[in-house]
Scaffold this motif. Structure first.
Motif, mmCIF file in Angstrom:
data_model
loop_
_atom_site.group_PDB
_atom_site.id
_atom_site.type_symbol
_atom_site.label_atom_id
_atom_site.label_comp_id
_atom_site.label_asym_id
_atom_site.label_seq_id
_atom_site.Cartn_x
_atom_site.Cartn_y
_atom_site.Cartn_z
ATOM 1 N N GLU A 80 0.799 -1.224 0.000
ATOM 2 C CA GLU A 80 0.000 0.000 0.000
ATOM 3 C C GLU A 80 0.837 1.283 0.000
ATOM 4 O O GLU A 80 0.468 2.292 -0.604
ATOM 5 N N GLU A 81 1.998 1.214 0.673
ATOM 6 C CA GLU A 81 2.768 2.446 0.879
ATOM 7 C C GLU A 81 3.158 3.157 -0.414
ATOM 8 O O GLU A 81 3.286 4.377 -0.440
ATOM 9 N N ILE A 82 3.366 2.397 -1.495
ATOM 10 C CA ILE A 82 3.803 3.061 -2.728
ATOM 11 C C ILE A 82 2.714 4.017 -3.229
ATOM 12 O O ILE A 82 3.005 5.107 -3.728
ATOM 13 N N PHE A 83 1.460 3.621 -3.062
ATOM 14 C CA PHE A 83 0.368 4.492 -3.523
ATOM 15 C C PHE A 83 0.154 5.653 -2.552
ATOM 16 O O PHE A 83 -0.085 6.776 -2.971
ATOM 17 N N ASN A 84 0.259 5.348 -1.271
ATOM 18 C CA ASN A 84 0.112 6.425 -0.285
ATOM 19 C C ASN A 84 1.187 7.482 -0.482
ATOM 20 O O ASN A 84 0.924 8.678 -0.428
ATOM 21 N N SER A 85 2.415 7.022 -0.696
ATOM 22 C CA SER A 85 3.495 8.004 -0.798
ATOM 23 C C SER A 85 3.343 8.850 -2.053
ATOM 24 O O SER A 85 3.637 10.031 -2.061
ATOM 25 N N MET A 86 2.850 8.236 -3.130
ATOM 26 C CA MET A 86 2.734 8.994 -4.373
ATOM 27 C C MET A 86 1.527 9.925 -4.403
ATOM 28 O O MET A 86 1.591 11.022 -4.940
ATOM 29 N N HIS A 87 0.423 9.482 -3.801
ATOM 30 C CA HIS A 87 -0.826 10.226 -3.993
ATOM 31 C C HIS A 87 -1.346 10.946 -2.750
ATOM 32 O O HIS A 87 -2.348 11.634 -2.818
ATOM 33 N N ARG A 88 -0.709 10.754 -1.606
ATOM 34 C CA ARG A 88 -1.181 11.432 -0.391
ATOM 35 C C ARG A 88 -0.035 12.218 0.237
ATOM 36 O O ARG A 88 1.084 11.725 0.324
ATOM 37 N N ILE A 89 -0.361 13.418 0.674
ATOM 38 C CA ILE A 89 0.684 14.218 1.326
ATOM 39 C C ILE A 89 0.551 14.039 2.831
ATOM 40 O O ILE A 89 -0.529 14.165 3.382
#
Lengths: 89, 452
Positions: A80-89
């Motif tokens: 999950e972290e790859i999407f969180n890091s890219m799309h959430r600040i």
């Protein structure tokens, strides 16, 4: 630890069932499924809990890719972290 | 909760737009490996590198699998070897390079950087021996990269070293001529070399760095190009905005990978290098980004302005995405490693002089440029001096990595393979500069207060 499984390709019978079997065999719990079919193109995104995974993450990943190859689909699992890091600040 | 379209956007970036982590580079200090005995020192170096970086490749592969992001290169950078080797009784340092090569092979990394000397103000005895050993070192090793810093904004340019490096590059080309002068592709001459650069061939572990450190270099020209393609009617404000957004997303992944790798390897997180690093693959070209902005070919009038916008927007977006930014951080314009640059050279749109102008507004310099085999050492030194002057005056890193492959002439193609690509041989101005280069001494550091 949550991960996302993404399946993209032509719609056929039993995609979700096959993936669910692979996951159940490895003690992975399905948390959410989101699928769309546009024409005959199938996209499924599945959120799973890999905390109690009974094998190595790499083995699960390989098994899913292998299934995808046999079924003519693109199948992958990513933490999950790859999407969180890219799309959430 | 992450939305489906966000997940698919990430996957598209990876699958279709060649988004990847270009390198995870572990910096290792070798300062405690110096010894009067060269043999003893080399053994300590080998032991330390294999101990600290033993799990580097495995860790990078695990991260690649778990996050689904390709990590192309795993590398090591070490303290400039001249600083370590000069305590020893050795006079030729090529065997130190072979020790590094052996350690790189044992750990499974792609490259090891740090066969380096910092001589911007002058040579110490170790610097001299190291530089003289470079041709043999690069011709007898596979994975070792070498760099020499010949100038800084504070010290000026060491023109004795500039003159010598022209000769060293020629000699390296001669010794590796059976491999397209490949040795020269692993040799960089710097002005204002950064101490935390994860990219090769210029990576070394600076003296101000910790015991060991993880630095990550990102990539993603294809992502930026696609983003610009989506705003065909946008003005430059819009173009800058979409580049910034893309750079932010790319860098966030770099930051995640860097933190995860440093945690798993129990090593300090150093920096994320915000560089757009092209590869010869189609859809992974910096030149194509510039062309996407509206230039028929890279090199056309307007190219330098386009690159300036790109470089700045990448930094602005990237700087917001990472807590620690460093290294070279900017767009790379290596000719042989960029399909669009290669095309632009082949059709006559891009010349060395235009590339030199472009290096004023981006990182890192005249990179991976094939020049005729007959180019003299003095001409190469002149190219180095010009490029270093740009770096010195503008407070930025500049570098020269040229390949004078023996027996080649303008229009020939030199094949390197892999990420190094293939380079068309470019024309070099051949008017004589021997008197200028042979003056020697140091070009004084520039004055800082009058900025025009």
């Amino acid at each position: 630890m949550k991960s996302f499984i993404t399946v993209i390709g032509h719609d056929t019978v039993g995609i979700i069932a096959s993936i669910a079997n692979i996951l159940a065999d490895r003690n992975v719990n399905i948390l959410d499924i989101n699928q769309t079919v546009m024409g005959d193109m199938f996209t499924m995104i599945m959120m799973v809990d890999t905390e109690k995974l009974s094998c190595q993450f790499a083995d699960l990943s390989e098994k899913l890719t292998e299934y995808g190859k046999d079924a003519g689909l693109s199948v992958r699992i990513q933490r999950e972290e790859i999407f969180n890091s890219m799309h959430r600040i | 909760m992450i939305r489906a379209d966000e997940i698919l956007e990430t996957i598209e970036m990876i699958d279709r737009e060649n988004l990847d982590i270009r390198t995870i580079t572990m910096g290792i200090s070798l300062r405690d490996c110096a010894s009067e005995s060269g043999e003893r020192s080399r053994q300590k170096i080998y032991d330390k590198i294999t101990r600290l970086a033993g799990n580097l490749v495995k860790t990078a592969e695990d991260i690649q699998t778990e996050y689904g992001i390709p990590i192309i290169n795993k590398r090591i950078s070490v303290t400039p070897i001249a600083l370590i080797a000069e305590s020893s009784d050795d006079s030729n340092y090529a065997k130190w390079a072979r020790t590094l090569d052996k350690a790189a092979a044992e750990t499974g990394v792609d490259f090891i950087g740090g066969f380096s000397a910092l001589v911007h103000k002058g040579y110490s005895s170790g610097d001299k021996k190291l530089i003289e050993s470079i041709p043999e070192a690069l011709s007898t090793t596979e994975k070792v990269c070498s760099s020499v810093n010949i100038g800084t904004t504070r010290a000026g340019l060491n023109m004795d070293a500039v003159a010598q490096m022209g000769k060293i590059i020629k000699e390296t080309a001669e010794l590796t001529k059976d491999r397209g002068a490949l040795g020269c592709a692993k040799l960089v001459v710097f002005c204002n070399a950064p101490e935390d650069n994860p990219f090769m061939a210029g990576a070394f572990h600076g003296v101000g760095e910790p015991e060991s450190v993880i630095n990550v270099g990102i990539s993603g020209p294809g992502v930026v190009q696609s983003a610009i393609k989506k705003v065909p009617d946008g003005d430059f404000g819009v173009v800058a905005e979409v580049i910034k957004k893309s750079a932010f997303k790319i860098t966030r992944i770099g930051e995640l990978v860097a933190r995860e790798a440093s945690k798993r390897l129990d090593t300090k997180f150093g920096i994320v290098d915000l560089s757009l690093a092209p590869t010869p693959a189609i859809g992974d070209s910096v030149a194509h980004i510039l062309e996407e902005m509206g230039l028929e070919k890279c090199g056309a009038p307007g190219t330098t302005a386009a690159l300036a916008l790109l470089n700045d927007a990448v930094k602005k977006g990237g700087a917001m995405a990472s807590s620690y930014v460093g290294g070279l951080s900017g767009s790379f314009i290596p000719v042989s490693e960029d399909a669009g640059m290669i095309d632009a050279v082949k059709c006559g749109s891009l010349t060395i002089e235009k590339l030199e102008a472009m290096t004023c507004v981006c990182s890192v310099g005249l990179d991976m440029i094939c020049i005729p085999g007959k180019t003299t050492a003095e001409s190469i030194s002149g190219i180095i001096a010009d490029e270093a002057a740009i770096g010195m005056v503008n407070h930025k890193t500049t570098a020269v990595r040229v390949i004078p492959a023996p027996g080649t002439d303008i229009g020939d193609i030199v094949e390197f393979g892999g990420l190094l690509g293939s380079g068309p041989v470019m024309n070099v101005n051949n008017y004589n500069n021997c008197f200028f280069i042979n003056r020697g001494g140091r070009i004084p550091a520039p004055i800082n207060s009058m900025r025009n």
